[in-house]
Enzyme design. Structure first.
Site, PDB file in Angstrom:
ATOM      1  N   ARG A  24      17.563 -34.468  13.494  1.00 44.47           N
ATOM      2  CA  ARG A  24      18.279 -35.208  12.497  1.00 44.47           C
ATOM      3  C   ARG A  24      19.193 -36.384  13.344  1.00 44.47           C
ATOM      4  O   ARG A  24      19.601 -37.122  12.466  1.00 44.47           O
ATOM      5  CB  ARG A  24      18.883 -34.387  11.413  1.00 44.47           C
ATOM      6  CG  ARG A  24      17.984 -33.712  10.565  1.00 44.47           C
ATOM      7  CD  ARG A  24      18.799 -33.007   9.565  1.00 44.47           C
ATOM      8  NE  ARG A  24      17.918 -32.173   8.569  1.00 44.47           N
ATOM      9  CZ  ARG A  24      18.029 -31.267   7.737  1.00 44.47           C
ATOM     10  NH1 ARG A  24      19.288 -30.681   7.879  1.00 44.47           N
ATOM     11  NH2 ARG A  24      17.085 -30.632   7.100  1.00 44.47           N
ATOM     12  N   GLU A  36       8.649 -31.362  13.556  1.00 44.67           N
ATOM     13  CA  GLU A  36       7.800 -31.217  12.116  1.00 44.67           C
ATOM     14  C   GLU A  36       6.670 -30.253  12.488  1.00 44.67           C
ATOM     15  O   GLU A  36       6.170 -29.406  11.822  1.00 44.67           O
ATOM     16  CB  GLU A  36       7.265 -32.238  11.571  1.00 44.67           C
ATOM     17  CG  GLU A  36       8.331 -33.176  10.738  1.00 44.67           C
ATOM     18  CD  GLU A  36       9.155 -32.571   9.629  1.00 44.67           C
ATOM     19  OE1 GLU A  36       8.741 -31.416   9.026  1.00 44.67           O
ATOM     20  OE2 GLU A  36      10.186 -32.857   9.215  1.00 44.67           O
ATOM     21  N   GLN A  41       5.149 -23.422   9.444  1.00 44.36           N
ATOM     22  CA  GLN A  41       5.030 -21.840   9.514  1.00 44.36           C
ATOM     23  C   GLN A  41       6.180 -21.143  10.195  1.00 44.36           C
ATOM     24  O   GLN A  41       5.869 -19.982  10.790  1.00 44.36           O
ATOM     25  CB  GLN A  41       3.541 -21.328   9.953  1.00 44.36           C
ATOM     26  CG  GLN A  41       2.547 -21.950   8.981  1.00 44.36           C
ATOM     27  CD  GLN A  41       2.774 -21.535   7.860  1.00 44.36           C
ATOM     28  OE1 GLN A  41       2.823 -20.556   7.223  1.00 44.36           O
ATOM     29  NE2 GLN A  41       1.904 -22.502   7.037  1.00 44.36           N
ATOM     30  N   TYR A  81       0.919 -19.830  16.021  1.00 46.64           N
ATOM     31  CA  TYR A  81       0.210 -20.798  15.622  1.00 46.64           C
ATOM     32  C   TYR A  81      -0.253 -21.651  16.628  1.00 46.64           C
ATOM     33  O   TYR A  81       0.239 -22.976  16.382  1.00 46.64           O
ATOM     34  CB  TYR A  81       0.749 -21.453  14.327  1.00 46.64           C
ATOM     35  CG  TYR A  81       1.154 -20.411  13.043  1.00 46.64           C
ATOM     36  CD1 TYR A  81      -0.001 -20.532  12.264  1.00 46.64           C
ATOM     37  CD2 TYR A  81       2.128 -20.023  12.976  1.00 46.64           C
ATOM     38  CE1 TYR A  81       0.333 -19.379  10.924  1.00 46.64           C
ATOM     39  CE2 TYR A  81       2.531 -19.058  11.865  1.00 46.64           C
ATOM     40  CZ  TYR A  81       1.606 -18.668  11.215  1.00 46.64           C
ATOM     41  OH  TYR A  81       1.447 -17.930   9.853  1.00 46.64           O
ATOM     42  N   TYR A 119       1.288 -32.981   5.216  1.00 44.50           N
ATOM     43  CA  TYR A 119       2.593 -32.745   5.195  1.00 44.50           C
ATOM     44  C   TYR A 119       3.191 -33.530   6.320  1.00 44.50           C
ATOM     45  O   TYR A 119       4.302 -34.183   6.298  1.00 44.50           O
ATOM     46  CB  TYR A 119       2.759 -31.372   5.147  1.00 44.50           C
ATOM     47  CG  TYR A 119       4.127 -30.828   5.644  1.00 44.50           C
ATOM     48  CD1 TYR A 119       5.230 -31.054   4.757  1.00 44.50           C
ATOM     49  CD2 TYR A 119       4.636 -30.533   7.023  1.00 44.50           C
ATOM     50  CE1 TYR A 119       6.618 -30.646   5.224  1.00 44.50           C
ATOM     51  CE2 TYR A 119       5.748 -30.413   7.547  1.00 44.50           C
ATOM     52  CZ  TYR A 119       6.828 -30.538   6.441  1.00 44.50           C
ATOM     53  OH  TYR A 119       8.244 -30.273   6.786  1.00 44.50           O
ATOM     54  N   ASP A 137       6.240 -29.094   0.835  1.00 40.75           N
ATOM     55  CA  ASP A 137       6.118 -27.761   1.588  1.00 40.75           C
ATOM     56  C   ASP A 137       6.289 -26.609   0.553  1.00 40.75           C
ATOM     57  O   ASP A 137       6.514 -26.865  -0.623  1.00 40.75           O
ATOM     58  CB  ASP A 137       6.824 -27.954   2.761  1.00 40.75           C
ATOM     59  CG  ASP A 137       8.417 -27.999   2.633  1.00 40.75           C
ATOM     60  OD1 ASP A 137       8.812 -28.181   1.314  1.00 40.75           O
ATOM     61  OD2 ASP A 137       9.210 -27.697   3.452  1.00 40.75           O
ATOM     62  N   CYS A 201      23.909 -25.776  -7.179  1.00 41.11           N
ATOM     63  CA  CYS A 201      22.763 -26.578  -7.374  1.00 41.11           C
ATOM     64  C   CYS A 201      23.036 -28.089  -7.756  1.00 41.11           C
ATOM     65  O   CYS A 201      23.700 -28.131  -8.700  1.00 41.11           O
ATOM     66  CB  CYS A 201      21.472 -26.179  -8.063  1.00 41.11           C
ATOM     67  SG  CYS A 201      20.016 -27.157  -8.027  1.00 41.11           S
TER      68      CYS A 201
END
Length: 357
Positions: A24, A36, A41, A81, A119, A137, A201
């Site tokens: 960031r 990303e 996952q 992955y 995504y 996502d 929230c």
């Protein structure tokens, strides 16, 4: 819903409460793209270390293009992955073979790169270039499901278009990158799967599920099928102080990674007998099966395995591969230089202990 108020509440919360994550700190599309890909996952806490190591080895988009794929897999080792690493390598090569040698700032061009789905495309293009594409996502789907009490199951692929369309209606086109990150962050930190922190929230006044006191009922999911289980047997074959390792074919599950030879047991087959059979079938060697070093249990995305690992002695034959894409006889000290998959790593402590006897 008062759309502008929703967007302002959300982004103001994000500016104050976002986690201090290394990716960031940059708007460089390469940094955002790599983060990303790594985050797919995978938990954020796991990714941070891999992200830093990756950039030490490959500081710019030209670096992975010129690397050996085995070096990239070694950096990826343990992350899972592994098709992500293969696609990333292929995409970096495509970028560097193009005249401009830059990550495309056009969403359609970027989407055509290997491994870039909707995504990844939306995340990179909105954060790095400001394109108004909504990210969807798992975290975002959960937020949307509760905000609008959506009945579409979040784990059905055919539901994705519905969630994507709803996400587009909320997107802040003036700063889509910040808005997308805020939606994902709120899903991760506030709108949690089990017990959402509704009192904290920032968009609670807009949440239909909270208003109806039904946050526990959303998101909807279709019950998962029973996970298949496979029993494997593996032989660590010793020959003149060396051990045989074999390379898995690419593409495919765990493609390009290394392991010890073996295979799946037949129903009711004895593991030791299965070890001899699968090694004869896969690499053409005659062996004697010795001590069982360990039994490894490991879960993949769609199945689970139990793997019996035996220490074996070479008797006769030369390697004739039937399945593996490559093989090497290596000294035990060289094991750490090859990229192995997680199930193999779980067996290595027992191997090292045995070799020290």
């Amino acid at each position: 819903m008062e759309l502008k108020a929703f967007q302002q509440h959300l982004t103001r919360w994000y500016e104050t409460h976002q986690r201090a994550l290394p990716w960031r700190k940059s708007r460089d599309p390469y940094h955002i793209w790599i983060s990303e890909v790594l985050l797919q996952q995978t938990q954020v806490a796991t990714v941070v270390g891999y992200y830093r190591r990756f950039f030490r080895a490959f500081p710019n988009v030209q670096a992975p293009a010129g690397a050996d794929h085995q070096d990239i897999l070694k950096l990826w080792e343990g992350l899972g992955y592994y098709s992500r690493a293969r696609h990333l390598h292929a995409a970096a090569n495509q970028i560097n073979n193009a005249p401009e040698k830059l990550i495309p700032a056009d969403p359609e061009a970027f989407r055509r790169l290997p491994g870039v789905g909707n995504y990844i495309n939306a995340a990179v293009q909105s954060i790095a270039f400001g394109h108004p594409l909504a990210v969807v996502d798992g975290n975002v789907k959960r937020v949307l499901a509760r905000l609008f009490m959506m009945d579409e199951p979040v784990n059905l692929s055919k539901s994705h278009k519905v969630f994507a369309a709803k996400a587009e209606t909320l997107l802040d086109h003036t700063d889509p990158g910040t808005f997308n990150q805020a939606m994902m962050e709120m899903g991760a930190l506030i709108c949690k799967p089990g017990k959402p922190l509704c009192d904290e929230c920032p968009v609670a006044p807009f949440c239909l599920a909270l208003r109806k006191q039904k946050t526990h009922a959303f998101p909807k999911r279709v019950a998962a099928r029973k996970t298949p289980h496979h029993h494997l047997t593996v032989g660590i074959i010793q020959k003149n102080g060396t051990l045989l390792i074999v390379k898995r074919p690419e593409p495919g599950l765990l493609g390009g990674l290394w392991e010890f030879p073996g295979g799946r047991l037949k129903e009711q087959e004895n593991p030791e007998t299965g070890c001899q059979r699968t090694i004869q079938e896969s690499v053409g060697l005659t062996i004697t099966v010795g001590e069982r070093l360990t039994r490894v249990k490991h879960a993949y995305t769609h199945f689970k395995i139990t793997m019996d690992v035996y220490f074996c002695d070479y008797i006769a034959g030369r390697v004739r591969r039937n399945g593996p894409a490559g093989h090497q006889w290596i000294r035990p000290s060289a094991i750490t230089t090859f990229p192995f998959h997680k199930a193999v790593h779980k067996s290595l402590p027992a191997l090292y202990e045995f070799l020290q006897k």
